[in-house]
Design a protein around this motif. Structure first.
Motif, PDB file in Angstrom:
ATOM      1  N   GLY A  75       0.821  -1.211   0.000  1.00 53.24           N
ATOM      2  CA  GLY A  75       0.000   0.000   0.000  1.00 53.24           C
ATOM      3  C   GLY A  75       0.850   1.253   0.000  1.00 53.24           C
ATOM      4  N   LEU A  76       1.922   1.260   0.791  1.00 51.11           N
ATOM      5  CA  LEU A  76       2.831   2.408   0.801  1.00 51.11           C
ATOM      6  C   LEU A  76       3.473   2.613  -0.568  1.00 51.11           C
ATOM      7  N   ALA A  77       3.804   1.517  -1.242  1.00 56.24           N
ATOM      8  CA  ALA A  77       4.383   1.633  -2.581  1.00 56.24           C
ATOM      9  C   ALA A  77       3.418   2.308  -3.542  1.00 56.24           C
ATOM     10  N   LEU A  78       2.149   1.919  -3.485  1.00 59.03           N
ATOM     11  CA  LEU A  78       1.156   2.548  -4.368  1.00 59.03           C
ATOM     12  C   LEU A  78       0.932   4.011  -3.990  1.00 59.03           C
ATOM     13  N   LEU A  79       0.935   4.316  -2.691  1.00 60.78           N
ATOM     14  CA  LEU A  79       0.816   5.719  -2.275  1.00 60.78           C
ATOM     15  C   LEU A  79       2.000   6.535  -2.784  1.00 60.78           C
ATOM     16  N   SER A  80       3.190   5.948  -2.765  1.00 65.49           N
ATOM     17  CA  SER A  80       4.386   6.679  -3.197  1.00 65.49           C
ATOM     18  C   SER A  80       4.331   7.036  -4.675  1.00 65.49           C
ATOM     19  N   CYS A  81       3.444   6.373  -5.409  1.00 61.97           N
ATOM     20  CA  CYS A  81       3.271   6.651  -6.843  1.00 61.97           C
ATOM     21  C   CYS A  81       2.103   7.600  -7.097  1.00 61.97           C
ATOM     22  N   GLY A  82       1.547   8.184  -6.034  1.00 61.69           N
ATOM     23  CA  GLY A  82       0.485   9.170  -6.192  1.00 61.69           C
ATOM     24  C   GLY A  82      -0.922   8.626  -6.111  1.00 61.69           C
ATOM     25  N   ASN A  83      -1.067   7.333  -5.845  1.00 58.97           N
ATOM     26  CA  ASN A  83      -2.405   6.765  -5.680  1.00 58.97           C
ATOM     27  C   ASN A  83      -2.928   7.034  -4.272  1.00 58.97           C
ATOM     28  N   THR A  84      -4.228   7.209  -4.118  1.00 62.82           N
ATOM     29  CA  THR A  84      -4.893   7.331  -2.832  1.00 62.82           C
ATOM     30  C   THR A  84      -6.134   6.443  -2.889  1.00 62.82           C
ATOM     31  N   PRO A  85      -6.924   6.367  -1.826  1.00 65.20           N
ATOM     32  CA  PRO A  85      -8.150   5.569  -1.906  1.00 65.20           C
ATOM     33  C   PRO A  85      -9.166   6.097  -2.915  1.00 65.20           C
ATOM     34  N   ARG A  87      -8.050   8.473  -5.695  1.00 63.91           N
ATOM     35  CA  ARG A  87      -7.416   9.050  -6.883  1.00 63.91           C
ATOM     36  C   ARG A  87      -6.305   8.136  -7.383  1.00 63.91           C
ATOM     37  N   GLY A  88      -6.086   8.179  -8.688  1.00 65.79           N
ATOM     38  CA  GLY A  88      -5.012   7.415  -9.287  1.00 65.79           C
ATOM     39  C   GLY A  88      -5.508   6.121  -9.901  1.00 65.79           C
ATOM     40  N   PRO A  89      -4.734   5.569 -10.819  1.00 65.97           N
ATOM     41  CA  PRO A  89      -5.168   4.348 -11.505  1.00 65.97           C
ATOM     42  C   PRO A  89      -5.319   3.151 -10.584  1.00 65.97           C
ATOM     43  N   TYR A  90      -4.655   3.183  -9.422  1.00 68.35           N
ATOM     44  CA  TYR A  90      -4.738   2.050  -8.497  1.00 68.35           C
ATOM     45  C   TYR A  90      -5.467   2.414  -7.208  1.00 68.35           C
ATOM     46  N   ALA A  91      -6.341   3.418  -7.293  1.00 72.09           N
ATOM     47  CA  ALA A  91      -7.151   3.799  -6.131  1.00 72.09           C
ATOM     48  C   ALA A  91      -7.962   2.631  -5.581  1.00 72.09           C
ATOM     49  N   PRO A  92      -8.607   1.811  -6.403  1.00 81.08           N
ATOM     50  CA  PRO A  92      -9.364   0.677  -5.847  1.00 81.08           C
ATOM     51  C   PRO A  92      -8.489  -0.299  -5.063  1.00 81.08           C
ATOM     52  N   HIS A  93      -7.259  -0.465  -5.478  1.00 79.69           N
ATOM     53  CA  HIS A  93      -6.357  -1.379  -4.785  1.00 79.69           C
ATOM     54  C   HIS A  93      -5.941  -0.797  -3.433  1.00 79.69           C
ATOM     55  N   ALA A 131      -1.766   5.835   8.554  1.00 79.87           N
ATOM     56  CA  ALA A 131      -1.585   7.246   8.911  1.00 79.87           C
ATOM     57  C   ALA A 131      -1.299   8.087   7.667  1.00 79.87           C
ATOM     58  N   GLU A 132      -0.528   7.537   6.727  1.00 79.60           N
ATOM     59  CA  GLU A 132      -0.299   8.249   5.472  1.00 79.60           C
ATOM     60  C   GLU A 132      -1.611   8.425   4.709  1.00 79.60           C
ATOM     61  N   VAL A 133      -2.429   7.385   4.677  1.00 78.62           N
ATOM     62  CA  VAL A 133      -3.731   7.490   4.018  1.00 78.62           C
ATOM     63  C   VAL A 133      -4.595   8.533   4.716  1.00 78.62           C
ATOM     64  N   TYR A 134      -4.589   8.499   6.038  1.00 78.13           N
ATOM     65  CA  TYR A 134      -5.372   9.464   6.816  1.00 78.13           C
ATOM     66  C   TYR A 134      -4.945  10.893   6.492  1.00 78.13           C
ATOM     67  N   GLY A 135      -3.643  11.120   6.406  1.00 75.06           N
ATOM     68  CA  GLY A 135      -3.162  12.454   6.083  1.00 75.06           C
ATOM     69  C   GLY A 135      -3.487  12.881   4.668  1.00 75.06           C
ATOM     70  N   MET A 136      -3.641  11.914   3.743  1.00 75.18           N
ATOM     71  CA  MET A 136      -3.924  12.239   2.346  1.00 75.18           C
ATOM     72  C   MET A 136      -5.400  12.455   2.055  1.00 75.18           C
ATOM     73  N   THR A 137      -6.280  11.875   2.879  1.00 67.22           N
ATOM     74  CA  THR A 137      -7.707  11.910   2.543  1.00 67.22           C
ATOM     75  C   THR A 137      -8.368  13.234   2.889  1.00 67.22           C
ATOM     76  N   GLY A 138      -7.706  14.047   3.729  1.00 61.29           N
ATOM     77  CA  GLY A 138      -8.276  15.356   4.046  1.00 61.29           C
ATOM     78  C   GLY A 138      -9.400  15.273   5.051  1.00 61.29           C
ATOM     79  N   SER A 139      -9.814  16.392   5.545  1.00 63.03           N
ATOM     80  CA  SER A 139     -10.850  16.443   6.563  1.00 63.03           C
ATOM     81  C   SER A 139     -12.204  16.028   6.006  1.00 63.03           C
ATOM     82  N   GLN A 347      10.792   6.049  -5.865  1.00 69.85           N
ATOM     83  CA  GLN A 347       9.844   7.163  -5.889  1.00 69.85           C
ATOM     84  C   GLN A 347      10.196   8.281  -4.922  1.00 69.85           C
ATOM     85  N   LEU A 348      11.261   8.152  -4.171  1.00 68.73           N
ATOM     86  CA  LEU A 348      11.613   9.195  -3.204  1.00 68.73           C
ATOM     87  C   LEU A 348      11.709  10.594  -3.830  1.00 68.73           C
ATOM     88  N   PRO A 349      12.251  10.758  -5.043  1.00 69.88           N
ATOM     89  CA  PRO A 349      12.334  12.124  -5.606  1.00 69.88           C
ATOM     90  C   PRO A 349      10.980  12.801  -5.780  1.00 69.88           C
TER      91      PRO A 349
END
Length: 358
Positions: A75-85, A87-93, A131-139, A347-349
């Motif tokens: 899940g962290l790998a997919l988040l590092s590529c810009g996916n969220t629950p 947004r992104g091509p792998y949002a469902p995953h 926690a990364e997902v929580y921070g990305m999903t917004g209020s 994906q760190l850069p």
């Protein structure tokens, strides 16, 4: 091999072969088109190997294989590529991975599955990912109870309480969620990083947990600056992989200039783990794990150290990638673990994960 699996693999191969080329002018500094292509293939590989319940397993047959830990790092790998629950091509995953973890938290707060065996590694990784997902999903305040944001917050609060209750008298953490379990360095750093991810996302963490864990790492430091395997074995010598992990977590706690961090960084530098010796024989059994943390250290330090290191590890990982888009993990960790860590490093850069930034 089943007809369904055969068709899935053929479809993945066709997808990988038809990926559009990336223009070099559109890339951030240090990123190459070959790197981008490898990451695209890796995302497709991870998506194709997610199990129906939303988990990933280190066991190709899907039985055992630390599904909590594997699901969290994938899940962290997919988040590092810009996916969220959402947004992104792998949002469902990503969303399926979140749901899997939320439904595999027991009443004490630990993330656990029947086949996890040792639960605290996975617990720390799960805290970090959620926690990364929580921070990305917004209020989502005012949208009613039961929103994903509410569920994540409640789950993470319980997870923090579990971690606090599991801290050993020495300040570390063991393989199981109990303070009577012997402490161990690699588990301890997962808890520290998970707690920091929660803090970054705005969830309160008792300061006493952090202070005790920092003292634990200080107590496990050898005379050469490296970190030993555990408090009980602190006279047994330094471990390069654990030293890198400790420095990364101390950096994430804003302790870049502490005496413990300075000495541990000197150990990494003196052993050439960033500049000349990224294939050090002492980390060959833990190559991906070690560089998952060494890369974080180099990235946070920045400058010439990061530029030189990333060029070396980027080319190393590109050369080691399998033809199907995966990377081999060391030992029994398997392809999911290796692929996920390789993607996060590459994906760190892009600075997508808050926990991996200064």
């Amino acid at each position: 091999m089943s007809r369904r699996l055969t068709l899935s693999l053929l479809g993945l191969a066709a997808f990988c072969l038809t990926l559009p080329p990336v223009a070099a002018d559109d890339l951030p500094p240090l990123v190459t088109s070959a790197q981008v292509d490898k990451v695209k293939r890796a995302q497709a590989w991870l998506a194709a190997h997610q199990l129906p319940d939303g988990s990933w397993s280190g066991n190709p047959a899907g039985h055992g294989g630390y599904p909590i830990a594997m699901t969290s790092v994938a899940g962290l790998a997919l988040l590092s590529c810009g996916n969220t629950p959402t947004r992104g091509p792998y949002a469902p995953h990503v969303r399926k991975a979140v749901e899997f973890l939320l439904t595999h938290q027991d009443p004490t707060g630990v993330y656990e599955s029947a086949s996890e065996m040792r639960n605290m590694h996975g617990h720390g990784y799960a805290m970090t990912f959620l926690a990364e997902v929580y921070g990305m999903t917004g209020s989502q305040q005012g949208r009613g109870t039961g929103t994903l944001q509410d569920r994540l917050r409640e789950s993470l609060i319980k997870a923090i309480q579990c971690t606090q209750a599991s801290q050993t008298p020495q300040g570390g953490f063991g393989y199981q969620a109990t303070p009577s379990q012997g402490d161990e360095g690699s588990v301890t750093v997962t808890q520290i990083q998970g707690l920091r991810a929660c803090m970054n996302a705005g969830i309160e963490v008792p300061g006493s947990i952090i202070e005790k864990s920092y003292q634990y790492l200080a107590d496990c430091q050898s005379s050469d600056g490296g970190i030993a395997y555990s408090y009980a074995t602190r006279s047994g010598g330094s471990r390069p992989a654990l030293t890198a992990a400790a420095v990364a977590t101390l950096y994430s706690q804003s302790r870049e200039s502490s005496p413990v961090t300075d000495r541990a960084w000197h150990y990494i530098e003196a052993n050439g783990l960033i500049r000349t010796n990224i294939e050090d024989p002492r980390i060959q059994g833990f190559f991906m794990y070690s560089h998952f943390y060494i890369a974080q250290v180099a990235f946070i330090r920045g400058g010439d150290e990061w530029n030189q290191y990333f060029g070396l590890i980027r080319e190393n990982l590109i050369a080691k990638a399998n033809g199907d888009g995966s990377w081999q993990g060391e030992g029994g960790a398997g392809l999911v673990f290796g692929t996920s860590l390789a993607v996060i490093i590459l994906q760190l850069p892009y600075k997508q994960l808050m926990i991996l930034n200064r």
